[in-house]
Write a protein that holds these residues in place. Sequence first.
Motif, PDB file in Angstrom:
ATOM      1  N   VAL A   1       0.878  -1.164   0.000  1.00  0.00           N
ATOM      2  CA  VAL A   1       0.000   0.000   0.000  1.00  0.00           C
ATOM      3  C   VAL A   1       0.917   1.216   0.000  1.00  0.00           C
ATOM      4  N   ARG A   2       1.176   1.737  -1.196  1.00  0.00           N
ATOM      5  CA  ARG A   2       2.181   2.786  -1.344  1.00  0.00           C
ATOM      6  C   ARG A   2       1.682   4.132  -0.859  1.00  0.00           C
ATOM      7  N   GLU A   3       0.442   4.471  -1.203  1.00  0.00           N
ATOM      8  CA  GLU A   3      -0.148   5.733  -0.775  1.00  0.00           C
ATOM      9  C   GLU A   3      -1.640   5.548  -0.570  1.00  0.00           C
ATOM     10  N   VAL A   4      -2.207   6.403   0.255  1.00  0.00           N
ATOM     11  CA  VAL A   4      -3.647   6.473   0.431  1.00  0.00           C
ATOM     12  C   VAL A   4      -4.045   7.917   0.142  1.00  0.00           C
ATOM     13  N   VAL A   5      -5.011   8.111  -0.762  1.00  0.00           N
ATOM     14  CA  VAL A   5      -5.356   9.461  -1.193  1.00  0.00           C
ATOM     15  C   VAL A   5      -6.864   9.666  -1.189  1.00  0.00           C
ATOM     16  N   GLU A   6      -7.250  10.936  -1.166  1.00  0.00           N
ATOM     17  CA  GLU A   6      -8.652  11.310  -1.286  1.00  0.00           C
ATOM     18  C   GLU A   6      -9.037  11.376  -2.770  1.00  0.00           C
ATOM     19  N   PRO A   7     -10.334  11.524  -3.082  1.00  0.00           N
ATOM     20  CA  PRO A   7     -10.767  11.548  -4.492  1.00  0.00           C
ATOM     21  C   PRO A   7     -10.092  12.614  -5.345  1.00  0.00           C
ATOM     22  N   ASN A   8      -9.625  13.725  -4.732  1.00  0.00           N
ATOM     23  CA  ASN A   8      -8.949  14.782  -5.498  1.00  0.00           C
ATOM     24  C   ASN A   8      -7.438  14.588  -5.569  1.00  0.00           C
TER      25      ASN A   8
ATOM     26  N   MET B   1      -9.923  11.233   9.001  1.00  0.00           N
ATOM     27  CA  MET B   1     -10.294  10.183   8.068  1.00  0.00           C
ATOM     28  C   MET B   1     -11.476  10.611   7.195  1.00  0.00           C
ATOM     29  N   PRO B   2     -11.333  10.559   5.852  1.00  0.00           N
ATOM     30  CA  PRO B   2     -12.426  10.953   4.964  1.00  0.00           C
ATOM     31  C   PRO B   2     -13.429   9.819   4.787  1.00  0.00           C
ATOM     32  N   ALA B   3     -14.556  10.139   4.173  1.00  0.00           N
ATOM     33  CA  ALA B   3     -15.585   9.130   3.921  1.00  0.00           C
ATOM     34  C   ALA B   3     -15.213   8.235   2.755  1.00  0.00           C
ATOM     35  N   GLU B   4     -14.346   8.739   1.851  1.00  0.00           N
ATOM     36  CA  GLU B   4     -13.896   7.947   0.698  1.00  0.00           C
ATOM     37  C   GLU B   4     -12.391   8.121   0.535  1.00  0.00           C
ATOM     38  N   LEU B   5     -11.706   7.041   0.221  1.00  0.00           N
ATOM     39  CA  LEU B   5     -10.278   7.136  -0.065  1.00  0.00           C
ATOM     40  C   LEU B   5      -9.885   6.078  -1.084  1.00  0.00           C
ATOM     41  N   TYR B   6      -8.726   6.298  -1.703  1.00  0.00           N
ATOM     42  CA  TYR B   6      -8.241   5.439  -2.778  1.00  0.00           C
ATOM     43  C   TYR B   6      -6.872   4.884  -2.407  1.00  0.00           C
ATOM     44  N   ALA B   7      -6.715   3.591  -2.595  1.00  0.00           N
ATOM     45  CA  ALA B   7      -5.463   2.919  -2.264  1.00  0.00           C
ATOM     46  C   ALA B   7      -4.610   2.783  -3.514  1.00  0.00           C
ATOM     47  N   LEU B   8      -3.394   3.321  -3.484  1.00  0.00           N
ATOM     48  CA  LEU B   8      -2.435   3.169  -4.570  1.00  0.00           C
ATOM     49  C   LEU B   8      -1.509   2.016  -4.204  1.00  0.00           C
ATOM     50  N   LEU B   9      -1.608   0.940  -4.950  1.00  0.00           N
ATOM     51  CA  LEU B   9      -0.856  -0.269  -4.653  1.00  0.00           C
ATOM     52  C   LEU B   9       0.303  -0.428  -5.622  1.00  0.00           C
ATOM     53  N   ASP B  10       1.437  -0.887  -5.097  1.00  0.00           N
ATOM     54  CA  ASP B  10       2.596  -1.214  -5.920  1.00  0.00           C
ATOM     55  C   ASP B  10       2.969  -0.046  -6.830  1.00  0.00           C
TER      56      ASP B  10
ATOM     57  N   SER C   1     -11.979  19.725  -6.254  1.00  0.00           N
ATOM     58  CA  SER C   1     -11.213  20.904  -5.857  1.00  0.00           C
ATOM     59  C   SER C   1      -9.787  20.468  -5.553  1.00  0.00           C
ATOM     60  N   VAL C   2      -8.831  20.988  -6.328  1.00  0.00           N
ATOM     61  CA  VAL C   2      -7.441  20.562  -6.210  1.00  0.00           C
ATOM     62  C   VAL C   2      -6.572  21.745  -5.819  1.00  0.00           C
ATOM     63  N   PRO C   3      -6.022  21.757  -4.611  1.00  0.00           N
ATOM     64  CA  PRO C   3      -5.153  22.859  -4.200  1.00  0.00           C
ATOM     65  C   PRO C   3      -3.832  22.842  -4.953  1.00  0.00           C
ATOM     66  N   SER C   4      -3.342  24.032  -5.291  1.00  0.00           N
ATOM     67  CA  SER C   4      -2.045  24.188  -5.949  1.00  0.00           C
ATOM     68  C   SER C   4      -1.210  25.164  -5.120  1.00  0.00           C
ATOM     69  N   PRO C   5      -0.369  24.657  -4.228  1.00  0.00           N
ATOM     70  CA  PRO C   5       0.445  25.548  -3.394  1.00  0.00           C
ATOM     71  C   PRO C   5       1.324  26.490  -4.202  1.00  0.00           C
TER      72      PRO C   5
ATOM     73  N   LYS D   1      -3.052  13.508  -0.391  1.00  0.00           N
ATOM     74  CA  LYS D   1      -2.570  12.381   0.385  1.00  0.00           C
ATOM     75  C   LYS D   1      -3.226  12.351   1.765  1.00  0.00           C
ATOM     76  N   VAL D   2      -3.596  11.148   2.177  1.00  0.00           N
ATOM     77  CA  VAL D   2      -4.093  10.923   3.530  1.00  0.00           C
ATOM     78  C   VAL D   2      -2.910  10.453   4.365  1.00  0.00           C
ATOM     79  N   THR D   3      -2.610  11.152   5.453  1.00  0.00           N
ATOM     80  CA  THR D   3      -1.457  10.822   6.278  1.00  0.00           C
ATOM     81  C   THR D   3      -1.876  10.712   7.731  1.00  0.00           C
ATOM     82  N   TRP D   4      -0.889  10.521   8.588  1.00  0.00           N
ATOM     83  CA  TRP D   4      -1.168  10.331  10.011  1.00  0.00           C
ATOM     84  C   TRP D   4      -1.830  11.541  10.661  1.00  0.00           C
TER      85      TRP D   4
END
Length: 313
Positions: free
Chosen positions: A120-127, A137-146, A162-166, A130-133
């Motif tokens: 499980v390389r990363e866990v991210v929200e629909p946009n 916790m969001p209602a939906e998340l996506y698992a990036l594997l391998d 909505s995608v933030p751009s720092p 990254k979901v981190t420590w």
Amino acid sequence: EFRASAGPRKRRLVRGTLRRVLLLGGLVLLFLPLLAFAAYQGGLLGGLESKWGDSHKRRAARPEELLRPCIPATKVYSVGACEPLFEIRRPCGGHQTQPVADEYSALLQHMGKRFEGREVREVVEPNGAKVTWGTPMPAELYALLDRDLFVFPTCKIGHVFSVPSPSAEKTFEVKVASTEPRVLTVEGFLSPSECTLLISKASDHVERSTVSAQGKTLQNKHEDSRTSSTAWLDYKKNTLAHTLRVRVGELVGIGDFDAYPHAITEDLQVLRYDVGEHYHTHHDWFDPVKHQAFLQDDGRNRFITVLFYLNDV
């Protein structure tokens, strides 16, 4: 243009006679082997869980110790999918709060069991965030594997992310225009002054566009199927090209391209379509049978194409 491909991705085409000159700018993203993530000791699961070990040694409260609203269930999806793989339910109790660290630690343990044998390389929200420590916790998340790379889940035409751009100091609204092929649009990604500057920088370098030759030799050639003109801007030498490269990394959820030990993008392309010029229907990714020379050594291919429309048509 921005390109990245784990499989066929059709690009939006400019067809027919154009009443005015059309200029396109773009970069190409190459499929990533994601070697940089090997630096995580023990992978994402082991590395992140270790941050919560020995809690009795903490000297001060950390963000993960804060209480946040408890969401009773989180749906977990594979990257880009519209239907969840499974749902994680949690007992919120009467207080409706729980420590952020406990939430994420429990999530990682659950996913480790569900995806046994895969990283499980990363866990991210629909946009793509990254979901981190430290993330509630969001209602939906996506698992990036391998080797998975993030792609937007284009499940419903008209849906907006909505995608933030720092780097741009703003948030972009990314709208689903097509579910298959996967096409999204962004208004105002470049400012009018950036469009004007990009056209100016490219004007003295345009040459007739080429297409990739088939075979094992890295060659380009002229064909009647493509009659536009192209200028290439090196992002290492051109400040605006570099700025846009960083901005696109934030947009597509891949992040800092320079964090990887291999080439992630091609240089920025600026394309000019004069009256009557065209590029016939084609894929932006390379056919691995016909265009062996244009693949990276480990088979990486184009993954995403991002088109900038620099003027009106």
